[in-house]
Design a protein around this motif. Structure first.
Motif, PDB file in Angstrom:
ATOM      1  N   LEU A   1      -0.470  -6.320   5.644  1.00  0.00           N
ATOM      2  CA  LEU A   1      -0.503  -5.045   4.939  1.00  0.00           C
ATOM      3  C   LEU A   1       0.811  -4.331   5.217  1.00  0.00           C
ATOM      4  CD1 LEU A   1      -2.071  -2.890   3.291  1.00  0.00           C
ATOM      5  CD2 LEU A   1      -2.909  -2.010   5.486  1.00  0.00           C
TER       6      LEU A   1
ATOM      7  N   GLU B   1       4.873  -0.547   8.570  1.00  0.00           N
ATOM      8  CA  GLU B   1       5.286   0.570   7.718  1.00  0.00           C
ATOM      9  C   GLU B   1       6.751   0.419   7.328  1.00  0.00           C
ATOM     10  OE1 GLU B   1       5.682   5.283   8.396  1.00  0.00           O
ATOM     11  OE2 GLU B   1       3.657   4.463   8.631  1.00  0.00           O
TER      12      GLU B   1
ATOM     13  N   LYS C   1       6.850   0.573  -3.823  1.00  0.00           N
ATOM     14  CA  LYS C   1       6.118  -0.691  -3.761  1.00  0.00           C
ATOM     15  C   LYS C   1       6.635  -1.704  -4.775  1.00  0.00           C
ATOM     16  CE  LYS C   1       2.193   1.134  -4.726  1.00  0.00           C
ATOM     17  NZ  LYS C   1       2.708   2.490  -5.030  1.00  0.00           N
TER      18      LYS C   1
ATOM     19  N   VAL D   1       2.674  -0.876   4.441  1.00  0.00           N
ATOM     20  CA  VAL D   1       2.492   0.490   3.972  1.00  0.00           C
ATOM     21  C   VAL D   1       3.863   1.052   3.623  1.00  0.00           C
ATOM     22  CG1 VAL D   1       1.636   2.782   4.554  1.00  0.00           C
ATOM     23  CG2 VAL D   1       0.445   0.746   5.406  1.00  0.00           C
TER      24      VAL D   1
ATOM     25  N   HIS E   1      -0.993  -3.036  10.326  1.00  0.00           N
ATOM     26  CA  HIS E   1      -0.066  -2.879   9.208  1.00  0.00           C
ATOM     27  C   HIS E   1       1.351  -2.693   9.731  1.00  0.00           C
ATOM     28  CE1 HIS E   1      -0.969   1.307  10.314  1.00  0.00           C
ATOM     29  NE2 HIS E   1       0.196   1.626   9.788  1.00  0.00           N
TER      30      HIS E   1
ATOM     31  N   ARG F   1       6.091   4.156   2.526  1.00  0.00           N
ATOM     32  CA  ARG F   1       6.053   5.622   2.595  1.00  0.00           C
ATOM     33  C   ARG F   1       7.380   6.230   2.183  1.00  0.00           C
ATOM     34  NH1 ARG F   1       2.304   8.608   5.942  1.00  0.00           N
ATOM     35  NH2 ARG F   1       0.735   7.266   6.851  1.00  0.00           N
TER      36      ARG F   1
ATOM     37  N   TRP G   1      -4.670   6.880   4.298  1.00  0.00           N
ATOM     38  CA  TRP G   1      -3.635   6.106   4.988  1.00  0.00           C
ATOM     39  C   TRP G   1      -4.241   5.226   6.076  1.00  0.00           C
ATOM     40  CZ3 TRP G   1       0.993   6.002   2.851  1.00  0.00           C
ATOM     41  CH2 TRP G   1       1.378   7.078   2.032  1.00  0.00           C
ATOM     42  N   PRO G   2      -3.708   4.023   6.258  1.00  0.00           N
ATOM     43  CA  PRO G   2      -4.195   3.161   7.338  1.00  0.00           C
ATOM     44  C   PRO G   2      -3.990   3.829   8.703  1.00  0.00           C
ATOM     45  CG  PRO G   2      -2.868   1.906   5.802  1.00  0.00           C
ATOM     46  CD  PRO G   2      -2.694   3.354   5.442  1.00  0.00           C
TER      47      PRO G   2
ATOM     48  N   ARG H   1      -8.521  -1.981   0.720  1.00  0.00           N
ATOM     49  CA  ARG H   1      -7.694  -2.838   1.580  1.00  0.00           C
ATOM     50  C   ARG H   1      -8.561  -3.855   2.307  1.00  0.00           C
ATOM     51  NH1 ARG H   1      -5.664   2.385   2.366  1.00  0.00           N
ATOM     52  NH2 ARG H   1      -6.598   2.569   4.430  1.00  0.00           N
TER      53      ARG H   1
ATOM     54  N   SER I   1      -5.213   2.557  -2.033  1.00  0.00           N
ATOM     55  CA  SER I   1      -5.277   3.899  -1.456  1.00  0.00           C
ATOM     56  C   SER I   1      -6.546   4.210  -0.669  1.00  0.00           C
ATOM     57  CB  SER I   1      -5.107   4.945  -2.556  1.00  0.00           C
ATOM     58  OG  SER I   1      -6.140   4.829  -3.518  1.00  0.00           O
TER      59      SER I   1
ATOM     60  N   CYS J   1       0.851  -1.186   0.000  1.00  0.00           N
ATOM     61  CA  CYS J   1       0.000   0.000   0.000  1.00  0.00           C
ATOM     62  C   CYS J   1       0.889   1.239   0.000  1.00  0.00           C
ATOM     63  CB  CYS J   1      -0.867  -0.042   1.258  1.00  0.00           C
ATOM     64  SG  CYS J   1      -1.763   1.472   1.645  1.00  0.00           S
ATOM     65  N   GLY J   2       0.610   2.181  -0.879  1.00  0.00           N
ATOM     66  CA  GLY J   2       1.355   3.432  -0.899  1.00  0.00           C
ATOM     67  C   GLY J   2       1.146   4.151  -2.214  1.00  0.00           C
TER      68      GLY J   2
END
Length: 153
Positions: free
Chosen positions: A100, A149, A15, A102, A147, A104, A140-141, A84, A79, A8-9
């Protein structure tokens, strides 16, 4: 139990780099960008119909991969929370363990990476204003969404 990594990102976060690393280790990558490219969309012009068709195809491939015990990476922005949630529900329904992740990076890193891209099967080209709008609207989660990160800058 099979492992599914949900990346996710926003565009340029890293990713696909992570997906390629996992793919080199034997995981099957299910990539929205690769699928769009294969269908002739090279400019990021994802219509809702195209996204729905790609989503359905990737889901079917996820099911087949988990049935034979493959590790899977879903490479997409994911997103929105509902997207998700849908992928997590799919994993749960077929008995697949999932995580998950994420991805960043700072806005400066995202902008530099996207500006330096060349058109290709894993590279959606975006103008800087479109990237900024995408990041500004990213869902964002939160703390209520399990998740991990990863920072890439």
């Amino acid at each position: 139990m099979p492992q599914v990594t949900l990346l996710c990102g926003p565009a340029g976060a890293g990713k696909t780099t992570i997906a390629r690393e996992l793919e080199a280790g034997g995981a099957l990558v299910l990539s929205f960008d690769r699928e769009a490219w294969a269908r002739g969309v090279h400019d990021g012009g994802f219509t809702p119909e195209l996204m729905a068709a790609i989503d359905a195809d990737l889901h079917a491939r996820l099911v087949r991969a988990v049935e034979v015990g493959e590790r899977v990476v879903v490479d997409g922005s994911l997103s929105a929370r509902w997207v998700r949630d849908a992928w997590r529900e799919r994993c749960d329904a077929i008995g697949a363990e999932h995580e998950l992740v994420v991805v960043r990076a700072s806005m400066a890193s995202l902008a530099a990476r996207v500006a330096g891209r060349e058109a290709g099967p894993e590279s959606v080209l975006l103008e800087q204003d479109a990237l900024a709008a995408f990041v500004a609207g990213f869902d964002w989660p939160g703390d209520d969404e399990p998740h991990r990160e990863v920072r890439t800058d």
